[in-house]
Scaffold this active site. Structure first.
Site, short mmCIF file in Angstrom:
data_model
loop_
_atom_site.label_atom_id
_atom_site.label_comp_id
_atom_site.label_asym_id
_atom_site.label_seq_id
_atom_site.Cartn_x
_atom_site.Cartn_y
_atom_site.Cartn_z
N LYS A 1 -0.32 10.00 10.23
CA LYS A 1 -0.64 11.18 9.41
C LYS A 1 -2.15 11.33 9.22
CE LYS A 1 1.94 9.89 5.81
NZ LYS A 1 2.51 8.63 6.30
N ARG B 1 6.07 12.80 -1.91
CA ARG B 1 6.81 11.60 -1.50
C ARG B 1 8.09 11.42 -2.30
NH1 ARG B 1 1.96 8.60 0.56
NH2 ARG B 1 2.60 6.63 1.46
N ARG C 1 -3.40 -2.06 12.48
CA ARG C 1 -4.31 -1.38 11.56
C ARG C 1 -4.89 -2.37 10.55
NH1 ARG C 1 -2.12 3.84 8.34
NH2 ARG C 1 -1.56 2.37 6.71
N ARG D 1 -7.17 -2.66 4.19
CA ARG D 1 -6.19 -2.32 3.17
C ARG D 1 -5.29 -3.50 2.87
NH1 ARG D 1 -3.45 3.48 4.35
NH2 ARG D 1 -1.89 2.50 3.03
N ARG E 1 7.00 -0.87 1.64
CA ARG E 1 6.59 0.52 1.87
C ARG E 1 7.58 1.24 2.77
NH1 ARG E 1 0.99 -0.61 4.23
NH2 ARG E 1 0.75 1.64 4.45
#
Ligand code: AMP
Length: 193
Positions: free
Chosen positions: A16, A91, A130, A136, A148
């Protein structure tokens, strides 16, 4: 001129953020990523950041009331925008309802929800990759990643039905090169513009 407001939807790791960059460039839209805004608040050590961090570190959703209020105030900062890419919002069902009511009060609405479809195994591989560069905390821990994905499946995926019922849902294959995926999104948007 009518505004072009797009919800870019998909599970964590679907692309995204990457695709939002391509879309804002092509359509001159304002990118609103609730995750990015929370992370900026964490970095700035604001009260909102402290609150958001306690949820984000676990891979849980920040409460609707806080998230909706923040999103609305961000939209209000851009009265001249051609439109928005909503990335990571809505969400939950409550967020989707609030967004529709809010946009309606501004005499606009959502043109389309574009949903990036990526198999779960590929998502896990992308998030792991990532984690090497994102810095993160929520990418670095496999338990948080799993949480998640679970939160997405249980709380967020049903939001697609809300847009489907309005005839606004469009699935887009989220596997391939960045450019291939962008082209699919451009084609989808050009049908609505
Ligand atoms: P993202 O950058 O979209 O992957 O979001 C990272 C984290 O920020 C999520 O796991 C949630 O904890 C929080 N977050 C982002 N957007 C929302 C939202 N719309 N509602 C609730 N929490 C959110």
């Amino acid at each position: 001129m009518t505004k072009l407001n797009i919800v870019l939807f998909g599970p964590p790791g679907a692309g995204k953020g990457t695709q939002s960059e391509k879309l804002i460039e092509r359509y001159q839209l304002v990118h609103l990523s609730t995750g990015d805004i929370f992370r900026a608040n964490i970095k700035g050590e604001t009260e909102l950041g402290k609150l958001a961090k306690s949820y984000m570190d676990r891979g849980a959703l920040v409460p609707d009331e806080v998230t909706i209020k923040m999103l609305e105030s961000e939209v209000n900062k851009h009265p001249e925008a051609n439109g928005f890419i909503f990335d990571g919002f809505p969400r939950t069902g409550a967020q989707a309802l609030a967004l529709d009511a809010f946009l309606e009060s501004h005499e606009t609405g959502i043109a389309a929800m574009l949903a990036l479809e990526v198999p779960e195994e590929e998502l896990r591989a992308r998030l792991k990759n990532r984690a090497l560069t994102s810095g993160r905390a929520d990418d670095a821990n496999p338990d948080v990643i799993q949480n998640r994905i679970n939160v997405y499946n249980n709380e967020t995926a049903p939001v697609a039905e809300y847009y489907r019922a309005q005839g606004k849902y469009q699935g887009v294959v989220g596997v391939g090169t960045i450019q291939e995926i962008s082209e699919r999104l451009f084609d989808a948007i050009d049908q609505h513009a």
